[in-house]
Design a protein around this motif. Structure first.
Motif, PDB file in Angstrom:
ATOM      1  N   GLU B 522       0.816  -1.215   0.000  1.00 52.48           N
ATOM      2  CA  GLU B 522       0.000   0.000   0.000  1.00 52.48           C
ATOM      3  C   GLU B 522       0.848   1.263   0.000  1.00 52.48           C
ATOM      4  O   GLU B 522       0.321   2.368   0.022  1.00 52.48           O
ATOM      5  CB  GLU B 522      -0.918  -0.004   1.236  1.00 52.48           C
ATOM      6  CG  GLU B 522      -2.075  -0.981   1.076  1.00 52.48           C
ATOM      7  CD  GLU B 522      -2.750  -1.290   2.391  1.00 52.48           C
ATOM      8  OE1 GLU B 522      -2.314  -0.736   3.425  1.00 52.48           O
ATOM      9  OE2 GLU B 522      -3.697  -2.089   2.377  1.00 52.48           O
ATOM     10  N   GLU B 524       2.755   4.418  -0.953  1.00 55.64           N
ATOM     11  CA  GLU B 524       2.641   5.369  -2.051  1.00 55.64           C
ATOM     12  C   GLU B 524       4.006   5.436  -2.741  1.00 55.64           C
ATOM     13  O   GLU B 524       4.951   5.969  -2.190  1.00 55.64           O
ATOM     14  CB  GLU B 524       2.265   6.728  -1.447  1.00 55.64           C
ATOM     15  CG  GLU B 524       1.800   7.751  -2.425  1.00 55.64           C
ATOM     16  CD  GLU B 524       0.534   7.343  -3.162  1.00 55.64           C
ATOM     17  OE1 GLU B 524       0.572   7.355  -4.401  1.00 55.64           O
ATOM     18  OE2 GLU B 524      -0.471   6.996  -2.494  1.00 55.64           O
ATOM     19  N   GLY B 528       2.178   6.606 -10.803  1.00 61.72           N
ATOM     20  CA  GLY B 528       0.891   5.948 -10.968  1.00 61.72           C
ATOM     21  C   GLY B 528       0.857   4.912 -12.066  1.00 61.72           C
ATOM     22  O   GLY B 528      -0.177   4.307 -12.326  1.00 61.72           O
ATOM     23  N   ARG B 673       5.066  14.813  -7.069  1.00 58.69           N
ATOM     24  CA  ARG B 673       5.094  13.886  -5.942  1.00 58.69           C
ATOM     25  C   ARG B 673       6.483  13.240  -5.830  1.00 58.69           C
ATOM     26  O   ARG B 673       7.113  12.959  -6.849  1.00 58.69           O
ATOM     27  CB  ARG B 673       4.083  12.759  -6.153  1.00 58.69           C
ATOM     28  CG  ARG B 673       2.684  13.176  -5.889  1.00 58.69           C
ATOM     29  CD  ARG B 673       2.219  12.750  -4.504  1.00 58.69           C
ATOM     30  NE  ARG B 673       0.867  13.236  -4.305  1.00 58.69           N
ATOM     31  CZ  ARG B 673       0.563  14.356  -3.635  1.00 58.69           C
ATOM     32  NH1 ARG B 673       1.522  15.075  -3.075  1.00 58.69           N
ATOM     33  NH2 ARG B 673      -0.683  14.758  -3.514  1.00 58.69           N
TER      34      ARG B 673
END
Lengths: 103, 877
Positions: B522, B524, B528, B673
């Motif tokens: 999970e 990050e 993407g 990011r």
């Protein structure tokens, strides 16, 4: 000095001979052991000098129209061996005696 | 009637048997048997006569054996011991074969336990305790150049010029060497180039390692001079592969990176350094052309004999301080670091292996406890037999030996099986690091496995043996075996509680690791598009000497890739995420004073083309991404990540600010990011993305392509396109970014898989043990239960009674298990992620799982107990 080791079936065979069973199949019946067990024991004990064997008179057997039989008896060594075995297996007999009586 | 017929048929059989009897006795043997059979037929039934005659073959066979003077050896003579042992072995074999289910279960469980332990032992021993395969490996020292004041990694690459100075000024080191890995494109005549993993080394490399070419010669100083004729030394493997081991290879030419290299040597068939390169070429670096700030080399050195590591470290520190004074621009805060090769190895392997070995040992303990338990259970059945043996004169020692021989046989068979299993597991559990050759299952593992087998057989054999030999003979016989019951139930209860406790520890460990894997899944990652595809571009400097040529080529590549139907975005980068190789630079911020320690302002830098952030799906937070218009002629710009902003612009104002790495000022135009570049566990560092054209396009890059359909296989298309663009380029490595994610999570996943497997095994074994004990206890209490039911106890009461008894054991086990797990949890801390070592959820769910399984394991015998017929049991008593 060293004495032959007597197994439990061996002791049974000696006992059978001591009780007067002279022939192979009689010994089997008395000891309740199969022929494949009894005969090798007879041969071994004979070689060890615990038993000795004789043959029936040929004439006697042939007169009755049958093959002559081989009979076995205990030697002095055999008697001593049986004595020792009986002491050793005494406890054994005590254990099984009641059951045999029940059975 | 047909008795004569029977007699004749048996006669034929006897005659056949007689053929076996030795000739001198044959006639009399036959005569005796015929007489007895005749007699039996005359005076008894036919079947009994036939039955008796069946002993003849056996007698015939026996008659061939020479009669041994079958006398016992005097007590204490070795012969007597051997006789007894042989008898015990024969007896144990018979007894094991009579109980095939027990034997098979025990062997399988033990083999699994011993196999897992042996495999891990082999791996650890090989990796940590085997001397490294080079001359005097204890004198080999890995060298790094660190910036201790700077946050981050403590094992940084070395500058070539610094290493030269260390080498010149140090007295502790016999030699030092610098090298770096490099892909070498090998072109044979008229074939597509093959990409090889090679290394660029200085000429000290092999002499420092202490390993010389088996064929030809080592590099010399003249091979390493700038402008020297390029030379190459081949690995044994490559020599076999490309030249079929031809002896005349030395002196031949081969084309590497479009330059003709003379083959001067072939290395022996053993590991050369940790990472197995396939060919080595010299650096041939022109020192005046190199910047001292260029930290791109790995390095190691060899200490003089008798020099300690601490002395060498002190000396290097002194040299570093001198260099800091001499070269303040480049060397401020830079210090040499030295670590023994062996310690580096142990560090790289991490604690994972030890953890797994510990867990495997726990599994083995559970297996032992369970087999001891099974032995105790089967001891019940053998009590009478043992009593008889005691009665006819067997000593206690003899009985103990008998049981131990039996467990010894079990253990030996299991160890043999386990070794086979270890061979299979060795590669599966712990893939041997690249420098290892051959199997990790060697002689010492063999000894280990059999030692373990012996140890375990004593462990699980001794308790039942002692128990069994202590029983009261007559009680046992009269009672039909109930006399030894209660003490044994207690002992078995203890064993089961131990099993449950150990199983809780394993299941809790598995739980912790599974939660870690979930947490890692999970995480990050900062991008993407894990389905994006990356292909490697490696431009030979000889054909593309100018940055502009390379930039133009990269542009072409990106255009070509974007023209592939199904590819939506494409861009190049010099660093991929999660690979762990990134370059960092210190920087300045316009209008601000530099900090006292310039290294504290440091960022990862990536040289990318505009499409990269879109292709990888890196989210834009503020501002804009890089664009095609950001070229060498426009304003110099950069895009930074949110970690960068948080650390250096906590009060905002990042966009529009200018930073400088080497003189050129780059304006920050966007914030994206943060991406995890080291591995999945390490949070993003400050990063800055620069347009490749403004930073000087590198020779090496990855082109990253975003697909609109994850099923689309890009590899062949990409390879064809690359071949169109430049047929001399080596075949590109093409892979999906997701592979990098998987790779980065692999060690944790593998560990969690192993631990889960161990945990499941432990759970099953403990459940089996519990089931066995409770069934046994129910058997013991049959009369009591019957009586209770006769007095009005309901089936429900009986079930409750039995389940309570079982769950009491389980409760004790669970309690101690959780205590152990709480105590042992921190041992896992190194490998956990996002979960506390004493995580309550994992502990409780482990206890819950085990409790549930245990409940069903006790319920089955309980239900059976409730079906007891009260009348029947009371009558039986």
């Amino acid at each position: 000095m060293s004495q032959p080791r007597i197994t439990y079936p061996g002791a049974c065979v000696l006992q059978a001979v001591a009780r007067g069973c002279r022939y192979g199949f009689d010994i089997m019946d008395f000891a309740g052991l199969p022929s494949g067990t009894v005969y090798p024991i007879l041969r071994r004990y004979e070689a060890l000098g615990l038993l000795r064997s004789d043959w029936e008179e040929t004439d006697n057997a042939h007169a009755k129209g049958r093959p002559r039989r081989r009979n076995y008896e205990l030697t002095l060594d055999g008697e001593a061996a049986l004595q020792r075995a009986a002491e050793r297996f005494a406890l054994h007999q005590r254990i099984f005696a009641p059951e045999e009586a029940q059975g | 009637m047909d008795r004569p017929f029977t007699y004749r048929s048996l006669g034929v059989g006897l005659r056949l048997c007689a053929a076996v009897v030795p000739a001198p006795n044959r006639a009399r043997w036959l005569e005796e048997w015929r007489a007895e059979v005749w007699h039996a037929l005359q005076h008894g039934s036919r079947p009994s006569a036939v039955r008796r005659a069946l002993g003849a073959p056996r007698d015939a066979l026996w008659s061939r054996r020479p009669t041994r003077l079958d006398t016992p050896s005097p007590p204490g003579s070795p012969r007597r011991g051997i006789d007894a042992l042989m008898q015990d072995i024969r007896y144990a074999l018979r007894s094991l074969l009579r109980r095939p289910v027990f034997t098979l279960t025990a062997i399988l469980m033990l083999a699994a336990g011993i196999g897992a332990n042996a495999a891990l032992f082999g791996a650890i021993k090989h990796a940590l305790f085997e001397p490294l395969p080079w001359e005097a490996p204890e004198r080999l020292i890995a060298l790094y150049e660190n910036r201790p004041l700077q946050e981050g990694r403590d094992r940084n690459s070395v500058s070539l010029l610094d290493l030269d100075d260390w080498r010149d000024r140090s007295e502790s080191f016999e030699s030092m060497t610098a090298f770096s890995y490099q892909r070498l494109a090998y072109t044979a005549s008229d074939t597509t180039p093959i990409s090889l993993v090679g290394a660029e080394v200085d000429w000290h490399f092999f002499s420092t390692l202490g390993i010389l070419p088996a064929l030809g010669r080592n590099f010399t100083a003249s091979d390493d001079e700038p402008g020297a004729n390029p030379t190459v030394i081949l690995s044994h493997g490559l020599w076999q592969e490309l030249f079929a081991g031809a002896a005349d290879v030395v002196g031949q030419e081969m084309t590497l990176n479009e330059l003709s290299h003379t083959i001067i040597g072939v290395m022996p068939d053993k590991p050369v350094y940790y990472f197995q390169a396939r060919a080595w070429v010299t650096l041939r670096v022109d020192r005046p052309e190199v910047s001292r700030g260029n930290h791109r080399f790995r390095a190691f050195g060899r200490l003089h004999e008798g020099i300690g590591l601490e002395a060498a470290r002190a000396e290097l520190q002194a040299i570093s301080l001198d260099l800091e004074e001499e070269f303040p621009d480049n060397n401020t805060g830079h210090y040499a670091a030295a670590h023994r090769f062996e310690d580096e190895l142990a560090r790289n392997l991490g604690s994972g292996l030890w953890i797994v070995l510990g867990l495997a040992a726990v599994v083995l303990l559970i297996v032992c406890a369970n087999i001891a338990n099974m032995q105790l259970a089967s001891a019940l059945a053998r009590q009478r037999e043992v009593a008889v043996r005691l009665a006819i004169g067997a000593s206690r020692r003899r009985i103990v030996t008998m049981v131990l021989v039996e467990s010894g046989i079990l253990a030996l068979v299991s160890a043999t099986l386990g070794l086979g299993l270890a061979r299979l597991l060795a590669d599966l559990v712990v893939p041997p690091p690249a420098w290892q050759v051959g199997s990790t299952v060697d002689g010492s593992v063999f000894v280990f496995a059999f030692g373990l087998a012996l140890g375990t057989s004593i462990l699980f054999g001794l308790i039942p043996a002692m128990r069994l030999s202590r029983g009261d003979v007559f009680d046992a016989i009269r009672d039909g075996g109930r006399a030894l019951g209660s003490g044994r139930t207690r002992l078995r209860g203890f064993l089961v509680a131990t099993e449950v406790a150990l199983a809780v520890v394993l299941v809790a460990g598995a739980g912790l690791l599974l939660r870690s894997v979930t947490a890692l899944g999970e995480v990050e990652l900062g991008f993407g598009e894990p389905d994006a595809v990356a292909a490697q571009i490696d431009l030979p400097i000889a054909s593309y000497p100018e940055p502009e040529q390379r930039a133009a080529f990269f542009r072409e590549v990106v255009d070509e890739m974007e023209s592939i139907p199904g590819v939506t975005d494409a861009g190049t980068t010099d660093t991929l995420p999660l690979v762990g190789s990134r370059s960092s630079s210190t920087f300045r911020i316009e209008g601000r004073e530099q900090p006292d320690n310039p290294d504290s302002w440091s960022t990862s830098r990536h040289s990318v083309t505009p499409g990269y952030t879109d292709a990888l799906g890196i989210e834009l937070v503020r501002g804009r991404t890089l664009q095609d218009s950001d070229n060498a002629d426009s304003e110099f710009v950069t895009v930074v990540n949110d970690t960068f902003v948080d650390r250096f612009f906590p009060e905002g104002g990042a966009i529009g600010a200018r930073i400088s790495l080497w003189g050129d000022w780059h304006r920050i135009v966007g914030v994206v990011r943060g991406v995890r570049h080291d591995d999945v566990r390490t949070p993003p560092e400050p990063e800055a993305y620069f347009p490749a054209q403004q930073l000087g396009t590198p020779t090496f890059a990855w082109v990253v392509m975003r697909r609109d359909n994850p099923q689309l296989d890009l590899a062949p298309i990409v390879r064809a396109k690359m071949a169109d663009l430049d047929p001399t380029l080596p075949i590109a490595r093409v892979f999906v970014i997701r592979d990098l994610v998987d790779q980065s999570m692999r060690s944790t996943q593998r560990l969690s898989r192993i631990v889960t497997a161990f945990g499941t095994l432990a759970l099953l074994i403990a459940a089996m043990g519990l089931y066995g004990v409770i069934s046994y206890a129910v058997g013991q209490r049959q009369n009591e239960i019957g009586l209770r039911m006769a007095l009005g106890s309901t089936a429900r009461n009986v079930v409750a009674l039995v389940v309570t008894q079982g769950m009491t054991l389980v409760g004790v086990g669970l309690g101690s298990g959780i205590a152990i797990a709480l105590f042992a949890g921190p041992l896992l801390a190194d490998v956990l992620y996002g979960v506390e070592p004493r995580d309550v959820v994992s502990m409780l769910s482990a206890a819950g799982t085990l409790g549930l399984v245990a409940f069903f394991a006790t319920l089955l015998p309980a239900v059976r107990a409730a079906r007891i017929d009260p009348a029947g049991t009371l009558r039986g008593d």
